[in-house]
Design an enzyme around this catalytic site. Sequence first.
Site, PDB file in Angstrom:
ATOM      1  N   GLU A   1       0.858  -1.188   0.000  1.00 38.05           N
ATOM      2  CA  GLU A   1       0.000   0.000   0.000  1.00 38.05           C
ATOM      3  C   GLU A   1       0.888   1.229   0.000  1.00 38.05           C
ATOM      4  OE1 GLU A   1      -2.302   0.332   3.675  1.00 38.05           O
ATOM      5  OE2 GLU A   1      -0.928  -1.090   4.595  1.00 38.05           O
TER       6      GLU A   1
ATOM      7  N   LYS B   1       2.602   4.681   1.167  1.00 42.08           N
ATOM      8  CA  LYS B   1       3.013   5.312   2.432  1.00 42.08           C
ATOM      9  C   LYS B   1       2.649   6.791   2.314  1.00 42.08           C
ATOM     10  CE  LYS B   1       6.828   5.522   5.718  1.00 42.08           C
ATOM     11  NZ  LYS B   1       6.445   6.827   6.273  1.00 42.08           N
TER      12      LYS B   1
ATOM     13  N   ARG C   1       1.269   9.297  11.503  1.00 41.76           N
ATOM     14  CA  ARG C   1       0.642   8.051  11.965  1.00 41.76           C
ATOM     15  C   ARG C   1      -0.156   8.341  13.231  1.00 41.76           C
ATOM     16  NH1 ARG C   1       2.950   2.749  12.077  1.00 41.76           N
ATOM     17  NH2 ARG C   1       1.285   1.260  12.564  1.00 41.76           N
TER      18      ARG C   1
ATOM     19  N   ARG D   1       1.794   8.544  17.171  1.00 45.43           N
ATOM     20  CA  ARG D   1       2.508   7.263  17.227  1.00 45.43           C
ATOM     21  C   ARG D   1       3.260   7.091  18.534  1.00 45.43           C
ATOM     22  NH1 ARG D   1       6.959   6.758  12.794  1.00 45.43           N
ATOM     23  NH2 ARG D   1       7.800   5.227  14.241  1.00 45.43           N
TER      24      ARG D   1
ATOM     25  N   GLU E   1      -3.404   7.035   8.968  1.00 37.93           N
ATOM     26  CA  GLU E   1      -2.581   8.208   8.671  1.00 37.93           C
ATOM     27  C   GLU E   1      -3.465   9.443   8.688  1.00 37.93           C
ATOM     28  OE1 GLU E   1       1.512   9.301   7.457  1.00 37.93           O
ATOM     29  OE2 GLU E   1       0.572   7.452   8.168  1.00 37.93           O
TER      30      GLU E   1
ATOM     31  N   LYS F   1       9.135  -0.485   5.141  1.00 39.47           N
ATOM     32  CA  LYS F   1       8.809   0.780   4.477  1.00 39.47           C
ATOM     33  C   LYS F   1       9.844   1.048   3.384  1.00 39.47           C
ATOM     34  CE  LYS F   1      10.902   3.316   8.358  1.00 39.47           C
ATOM     35  NZ  LYS F   1      10.671   4.339   9.409  1.00 39.47           N
TER      36      LYS F   1
END
Length: 528
Positions: A224, A226, A231, A246, A272, A394
């Site tokens: 998916e 980023k 976050r 986060r 996000e 990531k």
Amino acid sequence: MKAFAELLDRLAFTPARNGKLALIERYFADTPDPERGWALAVLTGALSFRVPTRRILAELLEPRVDPELYRLSRDYVGDTAETVALLWPDGGQAGAAPRLSEVIETIRTAEKAALPGLVEGWLDRLDAKGRFALLKLLTGALRVGVSARLARTAVARHGGVEVAEIEELWHALEAPYEDLFAWLDGRADRPDPGTRPVFRPLMLAHPVEDDDWARLDPADFLAEWKWDGIRVQVVARDDAVRLYSRAGDDISHSFPDVTLAFRGRRAVLDGELLVMRDGEVAPFNELQQRLNRKTVTAATVQRYPAHIRLYDILIADDEDLRPLALELRRARLEDWHGREGPGASDLSGLIGFDDFAELEAHWRDARANGIEGLMLKRRASPYLAGRPKGHWYKWKRAPLTLDVVLLYAQRGSGKRSSYYSDYTFGAWREGADGARELVPVGKAYSGFTDEELLEIDRFVRANTVERYGPVRAVKPGLVLEVAFDSVHPSSRHKSGLAMRFPRIHRIRWDKPAEEADRLETLETLVQR
């Protein structure tokens, strides 16, 4: 206060993470309640005082210390608390040093007019280490290399539990945490958060490295985008809704429109936080207009509409889904969102691919599409707290680089307080009179080695042309290659631009300042 002061002093001079953990853990083992609980609150940033420390210290120091001596000392040391702690005369008021709990409880209830007298009395009763700890406590800027998570990790080690257990309880606890320590010491049951909307530790990803690809099977992963936001975790318990960063910080007050959209649900969701208009993600600097605000106006909410793009679901209707595989959680997330339909949210779409070469083509388009990169998540991965290996990766887009000229340097803090380690840099543009001039475009204080720090520090000292307190303006002569993630328009900067996450990539000792990049290069990046 003496034991807490000794702890801060040793933490400041202990660089290694494990060394810091051992110091804090030993402090918790040796210190009784409520002192250790208040210390934990200080280390985690759970306390804040509205004390005009700068004004109070200026008034108290004036009859005791020559102003020029203070100015020169502060400039050299680089830290107000340390400077005052060392300059304050010893041998003042007699009496035992105050306890940490005494200071905190007194400050929390004291009248504003009584604060200068209280601070003066405590400073007189403390030695240099104690004065340093007191002033750090009042300013809230410890700068001893301890994060809130590190302090919570030390608490977990003290009690022999996982740090995730502490973090799941954290927002249901209050300083000085006597119920927490009673549980960890085996004197009471685990504190019960009840129905409060508490934070659950997030699952984090590792950067994908070149060596990883040979070990990864594309069939095992979902992909998916980023997204370029922050976050967050949404915790909804009927009418009680919280939005956490986060790090577990409650940012609900900055985004009342988001919390309102999730009211009446029961779920814990991972996603996000973005600013969205007409289905398009706005640049990150627009989201910044709402971050770190204690209150937001209706006009700000309307101008910068917040939106959550959801990745994962941890809990649905009181059922803990974290042990399930990602594929199953994704199906539950799609079902939950389709059924509940909260506003100000949507689902992060999955990217279809057969092999990593196909996925790389998507990655190469990330910057052109205004996206930060890609995420690879193992289909079978449960939702695990922290950064477990082998599950999530990531794949960030390659950074941009620019050659800039060093303009200003400022001393750092902590172990860097004796060095010029914070650098403001600029690019060339044509001035009003037609001549070329340098305008600031960013600031960085990372990306260089200790050896390079010494070299830049020597350059700053040898090429200073003007002093502005702790800041030194230098003769244009040092070119820095700066890496950054993106650049955006900004009315706060003279250049009209602001870089995101700038860091020093390398030092161009070989390149003349005249050959550094022009502002137009950055403006082109904004347009792209």
